[in-house]
Design a protein around this motif. Sequence first.
Motif, PDB file in Angstrom:
ATOM      1  N   THR A  43       0.243  11.547  -4.655  1.00  0.00           N
ATOM      2  CA  THR A  43      -1.168  11.934  -3.763  1.00  0.00           C
ATOM      3  C   THR A  43      -0.802  12.590  -2.537  1.00  0.00           C
ATOM      4  OG1 THR A  43      -0.936  10.006  -2.282  1.00  0.00           O
ATOM      5  CG2 THR A  43      -2.238   9.507  -4.212  1.00  0.00           C
ATOM      6  N   GLU A  44      -1.579  13.131  -1.820  1.00  0.00           N
ATOM      7  CA  GLU A  44      -1.283  14.112  -0.580  1.00  0.00           C
ATOM      8  C   GLU A  44      -0.528  13.108   0.422  1.00  0.00           C
ATOM      9  OE1 GLU A  44      -5.138  15.795   0.675  1.00  0.00           O
ATOM     10  OE2 GLU A  44      -5.604  16.433  -1.284  1.00  0.00           O
ATOM     11  N   THR A  45      -0.892  12.053   0.365  1.00  0.00           N
ATOM     12  CA  THR A  45      -0.127  11.160   1.461  1.00  0.00           C
ATOM     13  C   THR A  45       1.154  10.534   1.099  1.00  0.00           C
ATOM     14  OG1 THR A  45      -1.491   9.380   0.826  1.00  0.00           O
ATOM     15  CG2 THR A  45      -1.975  10.480   2.741  1.00  0.00           C
ATOM     16  N   ALA A  46       1.720  11.104  -0.223  1.00  0.00           N
ATOM     17  CA  ALA A  46       2.937  10.427  -0.715  1.00  0.00           C
ATOM     18  C   ALA A  46       4.287  10.716   0.279  1.00  0.00           C
ATOM     19  CB  ALA A  46       3.169  11.161  -2.019  1.00  0.00           C
ATOM     20  N   ILE A  47       4.269  11.836   0.918  1.00  0.00           N
ATOM     21  CA  ILE A  47       5.324  12.089   1.829  1.00  0.00           C
ATOM     22  C   ILE A  47       5.359  11.032   2.911  1.00  0.00           C
ATOM     23  CG2 ILE A  47       6.549  13.546   3.369  1.00  0.00           C
ATOM     24  CD1 ILE A  47       6.665  14.741   0.437  1.00  0.00           C
ATOM     25  N   ALA A  48       4.190  10.887   3.557  1.00  0.00           N
ATOM     26  CA  ALA A  48       4.258   9.923   4.634  1.00  0.00           C
ATOM     27  C   ALA A  48       4.423   8.646   4.116  1.00  0.00           C
ATOM     28  CB  ALA A  48       2.666  10.077   5.108  1.00  0.00           C
ATOM     29  N   SER A  49       3.990   8.244   3.019  1.00  0.00           N
ATOM     30  CA  SER A  49       4.300   6.877   2.331  1.00  0.00           C
ATOM     31  C   SER A  49       5.775   6.541   2.331  1.00  0.00           C
ATOM     32  CB  SER A  49       3.484   6.534   1.408  1.00  0.00           C
ATOM     33  OG  SER A  49       2.070   6.211   1.297  1.00  0.00           O
ATOM     34  N   ASN A  50       6.241   7.576   1.668  1.00  0.00           N
ATOM     35  CA  ASN A  50       7.652   7.456   1.371  1.00  0.00           C
ATOM     36  C   ASN A  50       8.514   7.328   2.725  1.00  0.00           C
ATOM     37  OD1 ASN A  50      10.280   8.063  -0.275  1.00  0.00           O
ATOM     38  ND2 ASN A  50      10.527   9.611   1.138  1.00  0.00           N
ATOM     39  N   GLU A  51       8.147   8.148   3.807  1.00  0.00           N
ATOM     40  CA  GLU A  51       8.895   7.885   5.051  1.00  0.00           C
ATOM     41  C   GLU A  51       8.480   6.764   5.795  1.00  0.00           C
ATOM     42  OE1 GLU A  51       6.994  10.993   7.330  1.00  0.00           O
ATOM     43  OE2 GLU A  51       8.147  12.897   6.663  1.00  0.00           O
ATOM     44  N   TYR A  52       7.334   5.750   5.468  1.00  0.00           N
ATOM     45  CA  TYR A  52       7.321   4.465   6.060  1.00  0.00           C
ATOM     46  C   TYR A  52       8.256   3.753   5.452  1.00  0.00           C
ATOM     47  CZ  TYR A  52       5.338  -0.025   6.612  1.00  0.00           C
ATOM     48  OH  TYR A  52       5.166  -1.448   6.956  1.00  0.00           O
ATOM     49  N   VAL A  53       8.445   3.943   3.898  1.00  0.00           N
ATOM     50  CA  VAL A  53       9.211   2.973   3.089  1.00  0.00           C
ATOM     51  C   VAL A  53      10.790   3.212   3.562  1.00  0.00           C
ATOM     52  CG1 VAL A  53      10.250   2.601   0.944  1.00  0.00           C
ATOM     53  CG2 VAL A  53       7.977   2.795   1.100  1.00  0.00           C
TER      54      VAL A  53
ATOM     55  N   ASP B 171       0.805  -1.331  -0.160  1.00  0.00           N
ATOM     56  CA  ASP B 171      -0.118  -0.112   0.190  1.00  0.00           C
ATOM     57  C   ASP B 171       0.997   1.226  -0.053  1.00  0.00           C
ATOM     58  OD1 ASP B 171      -2.301  -1.631  -0.037  1.00  0.00           O
ATOM     59  OD2 ASP B 171      -2.434  -1.387   2.166  1.00  0.00           O
ATOM     60  N   ALA B 172       1.797   1.207   0.669  1.00  0.00           N
ATOM     61  CA  ALA B 172       2.837   2.383   0.862  1.00  0.00           C
ATOM     62  C   ALA B 172       3.675   2.869  -0.680  1.00  0.00           C
ATOM     63  CB  ALA B 172       3.789   2.528   2.098  1.00  0.00           C
ATOM     64  N   ALA B 173       4.150   1.484  -1.070  1.00  0.00           N
ATOM     65  CA  ALA B 173       4.609   1.773  -2.450  1.00  0.00           C
ATOM     66  C   ALA B 173       3.846   2.505  -3.565  1.00  0.00           C
ATOM     67  CB  ALA B 173       5.220   0.435  -3.033  1.00  0.00           C
ATOM     68  N   ARG B 174       2.401   1.706  -3.576  1.00  0.00           N
ATOM     69  CA  ARG B 174       1.487   2.267  -4.645  1.00  0.00           C
ATOM     70  C   ARG B 174       1.345   3.701  -4.333  1.00  0.00           C
ATOM     71  NH1 ARG B 174      -1.542  -0.294  -8.381  1.00  0.00           N
ATOM     72  NH2 ARG B 174       0.569  -0.981  -8.644  1.00  0.00           N
ATOM     73  N   ASP B 175       0.733   4.264  -2.869  1.00  0.00           N
ATOM     74  CA  ASP B 175       0.574   5.430  -2.724  1.00  0.00           C
ATOM     75  C   ASP B 175       1.443   6.480  -3.202  1.00  0.00           C
ATOM     76  OD1 ASP B 175      -1.547   7.449  -1.370  1.00  0.00           O
ATOM     77  OD2 ASP B 175       0.275   7.669   0.182  1.00  0.00           O
ATOM     78  N   LEU B 176       2.838   5.984  -2.697  1.00  0.00           N
ATOM     79  CA  LEU B 176       3.951   6.868  -2.960  1.00  0.00           C
ATOM     80  C   LEU B 176       4.021   7.427  -4.453  1.00  0.00           C
ATOM     81  CD1 LEU B 176       7.498   6.550  -1.614  1.00  0.00           C
ATOM     82  CD2 LEU B 176       7.202   7.399  -3.866  1.00  0.00           C
ATOM     83  N   MET B 177       3.876   6.112  -5.313  1.00  0.00           N
ATOM     84  CA  MET B 177       3.880   6.611  -6.780  1.00  0.00           C
ATOM     85  C   MET B 177       2.919   7.240  -7.250  1.00  0.00           C
ATOM     86  SD  MET B 177       6.982   5.116  -7.279  1.00  0.00           S
ATOM     87  CE  MET B 177       7.101   5.033  -9.170  1.00  0.00           C
ATOM     88  N   LYS B 178       1.697   7.350  -6.776  1.00  0.00           N
ATOM     89  CA  LYS B 178       0.575   8.067  -7.451  1.00  0.00           C
ATOM     90  C   LYS B 178       0.908   9.523  -7.365  1.00  0.00           C
ATOM     91  CE  LYS B 178      -2.970   4.845  -6.480  1.00  0.00           C
ATOM     92  NZ  LYS B 178      -4.388   4.427  -5.606  1.00  0.00           N
TER      93      LYS B 178
END
Length: 506
Positions: free
Chosen positions: A208-218, A199-206
């Motif tokens: 989106t507004e949560t891309a930064i948070a997804s990147n931090e998780y990865v 989920d984090a990887a797919r959100d990051l690549m979109k």
Amino acid sequence: MTTPFPDDEAAPVPPPGCPAHGHAVEPTGPGGLRRLYGPEAEADPAGLYEKLRAEHGDVAPVLLHGDQRAWLILGHAANITAMRTPSLFSRDSRLWSAFRNDEVPPDSPLLPVVAWQPICVFADGEEHRRLRNALLDGLNGFDRRGIRRHVRRFTTDLVQVVGPTGRAELITQFAEHLPMLVMTKLLGMPDEYGPQLVDAARDLMKGTETAIASNEYVVASLRRTIAIKHESPGDDLTSRLLAHPAGLTDDEVMEHLRVVLLAANETTVNLIADSLKMVLTDPRFRAHLSGGQMTLGEALDQVLWDSPPMSLVAGRWATTDTELGGQQILAGDLLLLGLAAGNVDPTVRPDLATPLYGNRSHLSFGAGPHECPGQDIGRHVAEAGIDILLTLLPDLRLAVPEEELTWSSAWISRHLTALPVEFTAQEIEPDPESVAEAERAAEEARELAERALAATQRAAAQAAQAAAPAAGVEAAPAGTTTPPTTTTVPAQRRSWWDVLTGLFRR
């Protein structure tokens, strides 16, 4: 089974899902330039590319998120020129005039993709060779048989969940999980990481507004893996990069693992999805594959022409004022490699219906010094995964009319949203690798319970010996222990497979 994080440190938490866009985005912005984001652009990116080609030719001015100006390269030859001429079109994003003029806000969804990082993707010349050679050496250490073993294990595990039902949705229940599960093994990450990273990887690549948070998780997950591999190296990409003679720092290792993980996952998910769609719906492919006249690898080549896993790549940055495709490019301008648009350039494909079996001059993996270093692994994961899936479910067929299939798009890629199928319901035998993993996990649980019991017994014996003199009771002879009245065994973590199958069976 190995726990993903040490018990004394909290694991990072995946970001919430992407919220819906809160406001409408017009298709054009300042200066009448077309936006590559927003409802219209995402609804029909191929149509947008053709509009831009008709209006501007091989290179078109466009707007990205925040109305940042960029050039989208539409022509096949122009893309090749930009890819193979780093002296004019650099990968160093620090050259971007928008960065130099402080025009990119810190919460821009573009940052996870274009912000400079200490990796070969953003380097040129000698530094690029140093970093890329380390990455290539690490990736080349994997053999096809080893990769196929992981693919077989996870494909079998995924099919086991849906096999008895006779129905499945191959995007969310197969394509979106297989590449990440395989990549976590190649990177030396614990199995538990896989489902959360999907989920984090797919959100990051979109973007989106949560891309930064997804990147931090990865990033947090990768840093934990590096710390583990410093203590216990293995036969995996993380350990190879840490030990490589190029002397990569932990930051360099983390950033290379991040780009490999994300790029491999995004491209392979889309390649699997689009290849399965063609196999199930296109009579040319179905007839050829069933008749043995065409290999699955050749089918993948056609998909890479028609539906490249990444629609575009950001990017290249002009090192000086120059000209490309009839447009005047200024130093510091951002250029986007239009892979999807270049693959359908009329100058190289005047008839899109003509098959291109075995032709690998597409742009899907790039070209020049920055050509995708992991393309062979991605192709093999996709090819092996589809092959094993079709072997396990030989009568797989589409469960809805083809015209009901839909796609979602972001500025970088286009995704098939669902691929519902049906087949003869059956029980799937577990893969030996999964059985062995379950046995290892059970053995680790038993050892943990035994250590906990022994520790409790020792503590009870010590307490009894300490209390005996004060109470006037004769101490127990040395070497004997007093069994505790109760024994508490720490609760075991749910395995990643328990969590995943639980979600599917709701």
